[in-house]
Write an enzyme that holds these catalytic residues in place. Structure first.
Site, short mmCIF file in Angstrom:
data_model
loop_
_atom_site.label_atom_id
_atom_site.label_comp_id
_atom_site.label_asym_id
_atom_site.label_seq_id
_atom_site.Cartn_x
_atom_site.Cartn_y
_atom_site.Cartn_z
N CYS A 1 0.84 -1.21 0.00
CA CYS A 1 0.00 0.00 0.00
C CYS A 1 0.87 1.26 0.00
O CYS A 1 1.86 1.34 0.73
CB CYS A 1 -0.91 -0.01 1.23
SG CYS A 1 -2.03 1.39 1.27
N CYS B 1 0.41 4.97 6.97
CA CYS B 1 -0.19 4.78 8.29
C CYS B 1 0.82 4.05 9.20
O CYS B 1 1.20 2.90 8.90
CB CYS B 1 -1.48 3.97 8.16
SG CYS B 1 -2.54 4.57 6.82
N CYS C 1 0.49 0.32 10.34
CA CYS C 1 0.01 -0.72 9.41
C CYS C 1 1.10 -1.56 8.77
O CYS C 1 2.00 -1.03 8.10
CB CYS C 1 -0.84 -0.07 8.32
SG CYS C 1 -1.62 -1.33 7.26
N CYS D 1 -16.36 -9.31 5.82
CA CYS D 1 -15.73 -8.01 5.56
C CYS D 1 -14.47 -8.20 4.73
O CYS D 1 -13.54 -8.87 5.17
CB CYS D 1 -15.32 -7.35 6.87
SG CYS D 1 -16.63 -7.29 8.08
N CYS E 1 -19.49 -6.32 3.82
CA CYS E 1 -18.77 -5.10 4.20
C CYS E 1 -17.48 -5.08 3.40
O CYS E 1 -16.87 -6.14 3.21
CB CYS E 1 -18.47 -5.10 5.70
SG CYS E 1 -17.55 -3.64 6.24
N ARG F 1 -17.65 -2.78 18.23
CA ARG F 1 -16.88 -4.01 18.00
C ARG F 1 -15.54 -4.01 18.74
O ARG F 1 -14.74 -3.09 18.57
CB ARG F 1 -16.65 -4.23 16.50
CG ARG F 1 -15.94 -5.55 16.21
CD ARG F 1 -15.86 -5.88 14.73
NE ARG F 1 -17.15 -5.76 14.10
CZ ARG F 1 -17.40 -4.99 13.04
NH1 ARG F 1 -16.44 -4.30 12.49
NH2 ARG F 1 -18.60 -4.93 12.53
N1 SAM Z 1 -6.59 0.46 3.11
C1 SAM Z 1 -7.88 0.76 3.58
C2 SAM Z 1 -7.92 1.92 4.53
O1 SAM Z 1 -6.95 2.15 5.25
O2 SAM Z 1 -8.93 2.61 4.55
C3 SAM Z 1 -8.58 -0.43 4.22
C4 SAM Z 1 -7.80 -1.43 5.06
S1 SAM Z 1 -7.07 -0.81 6.59
C5 SAM Z 1 -6.03 -2.17 7.02
C6 SAM Z 1 -8.43 -0.84 7.72
C7 SAM Z 1 -8.19 -0.41 9.14
O3 SAM Z 1 -7.51 -1.42 9.85
C8 SAM Z 1 -7.35 0.82 9.40
O4 SAM Z 1 -8.04 2.01 9.18
C9 SAM Z 1 -7.00 0.65 10.86
O5 SAM Z 1 -7.96 1.27 11.68
C10 SAM Z 1 -7.02 -0.88 11.05
N2 SAM Z 1 -5.66 -1.38 11.31
C11 SAM Z 1 -4.68 -1.55 10.40
N3 SAM Z 1 -3.55 -2.02 10.98
C12 SAM Z 1 -3.82 -2.15 12.30
C13 SAM Z 1 -3.06 -2.57 13.43
N4 SAM Z 1 -1.77 -2.93 13.31
N5 SAM Z 1 -3.66 -2.60 14.63
C14 SAM Z 1 -4.94 -2.23 14.77
N6 SAM Z 1 -5.71 -1.80 13.73
C15 SAM Z 1 -5.17 -1.76 12.52
FE1 SF4 Z 2 -2.77 1.24 3.43
FE2 SF4 Z 2 -2.71 0.10 5.80
FE3 SF4 Z 2 -3.09 2.70 5.63
FE4 SF4 Z 2 -5.05 0.99 4.80
S1 SF4 Z 2 -4.28 1.26 6.87
S2 SF4 Z 2 -4.29 2.83 3.74
S3 SF4 Z 2 -3.76 -0.69 4.03
S4 SF4 Z 2 -1.24 1.60 5.00
#
Ligand code: SAM
Ligand code: SF4
Ligand code: DTB
Length: 330
Positions: free
Chosen positions: A70, A74, A77, A114, A145, A277
């Site tokens: 990606c 973030c 992530c 989801c 979802c 949740r």
């Molecule tokens: N890429 C898309 C986005 O960010 O909108 C969808 C997938 S993203 C993985 C969905 C959500 O997963 C993120 O917004 C975050 O809140 C949660 N998430 C991702 N990594 C995480 C982590 N290491 N621990 C807890 N929540 C996490």
């Molecule tokens: Fe990409 Fe992870 Fe951020 Fe979703 S949460 S936009 S998968 S970096």
């Protein structure tokens, strides 16, 4: 609940038509989070019982339909291409493979499926395929979802037309802390996507993450950003940060688990009729901590042994926990 009924929380503010207040301030929400623990849990459980059967918990199953690589940054992530997390990037899954996973999820007892993609936003060609997945999963009798990143208005309408029930797009944290966590898209971008999702008539799944080094005032800020929305999100995932080696937040001080329970309780009080949740982070939680979360008003979990890329409790462990607590799937 109608406008003329008394407030479900212990506030004295004016209320809009559905009866829920949307004028929370950060100090008010921080004071709620900081109440004596027993008082807070008692109020949350009391409100919970006005809207839900306290012995039922909804089961959502996750599937990563497009993993890793990606472009976003973030800091929590493992799927960001910017961090070395040893995660292998994969292309968008084939429709049949997704439907196989959805059938298995249904057999396991999940009611919502989801599908998550590690995109900044979906490309049109990819959206064609996701719409076909949504139609297929819906055809199995599951709620659908997806979480695909930012959407424009037309994309949200296409997903709705395909039969999508919920769109997950988290605000992740308070607007005041957001810049510490993500730089490649703004808090306002997230609200724009949520606006398109609402305008298309989709249900909103929106929550955030705690344990990222934020303070209580930031957890309050996150909750008021959710509770002051024109309409409360129908689902509110509260994630405990899953620390993944290689991500910038790996090694962050662990949050006091009671603070996590307080966040759940405040979410329940501030958004009485939403599904709250207990989301990421369960694998590292004791059964007792999870039971406290249910007592605080959590009534949904991610079910199945994997979240998107990290482990989640195996079905057997959850089944045993539910049996010990007398909880049944919603
Ligand atoms: N890429 C898309 C986005 O960010 O909108 C969808 C997938 S993203 C993985 C969905 C959500 O997963 C993120 O917004 C975050 O809140 C949660 N998430 C991702 N990594 C995480 C982590 N290491 N621990 C807890 N929540 C996490
Ligand atoms: Fe990409 Fe992870 Fe951020 Fe979703 S949460 S936009 S998968 S970096
Ligand atoms: C949400 O709030 N949590 C889920 C879902 N929405 C998409 C994702 C949790 C991801 C945890 C880290 C991982 O497994 O990659």
């Amino acid at each position: 609940m109608t406008a003329v009924e008394a407030c479900s929380c212990s506030c004295s503010a004016a209320h809009p038509a559905d009866g829920f207040r949307r004028d929370w301030t950060v100090p008010e929400a921080a004071a709620l989070l900081g109440r004596p623990f027993s008082d807070l849990i008692h109020e949350a459980q009391t409100i919970h019982r006005q809207y839900f059967d306290p012995n039922r918990v909804q089961l959502s199953q996750l599937l990563s339909i497009k993993t890793g690589g990606c472009p976003e940054d973030c800091k929590y992530c493992p799927q960001s291409a910017r961090y070395d997390t040893e995660l292998e990037a994969d292309k968008l899954m084939e429709i049949e493979a997704v439907l196989r996973e959805a059938r298995a999820a249904k057999e396991n007892g999940a009611t919502r499926f989801c599908m998550g993609a590690a995109w900044r936003s979906p490309k049109e060609r990819d959206l064609d395929k996701v719409c076909a997945m949504v139609e297929g999963v819906k055809g199995l009798g599951l709620e659908t979802c997806v979480t695909l990143g930012m959407l424009d208005a037309a994309q949200a309408r296409r997903l709705k037309a395909a039969g999508l029930d919920y769109y997950n797009h988290n605000i992740d944290t308070a607007p005041e802390f957001y810049g510490e966590i993500i730089s490649t898209r703004t808090f306002a971008d997230r609200l724009d996507t949520l606006g398109h999702v609402r305008a298309a008539g989709l249900n909103v799944c929106c929550g955030g993450i705690v344990g990222m080094g934020e303070g209580r005032e930031h957890r309050a800020g996150m909750l008021i950003a959710l509770a002051n929305m024109p309409k409360h999100p129908e689902s509110v995932p509260i994630n405990m940060l899953v620390q993944v080696e290689g991500t910038p937040l790996f090694g962050e001080d662990a949050l006091d688990p009671f603070e996590f329970v307080r966040t759940i309780a405040a979410a329940r009080i501030m958004m009485p009729a939403s599904l709250v949740r207990l989301s990421a982070g369960r694998e590292a939680m004791s059964d007792e901590l999870q039971a406290l979360c249910f007592l605080a008003g959590a009534n949904s979990i991610f079910y199945g042994e994997k979240l998107l890329t990290t482990p989640n409790p195996a079905e057997g462990r959850d089944a045993r926990l539910f049996a010990r607590l007398g909880v049944e799937p919603l």
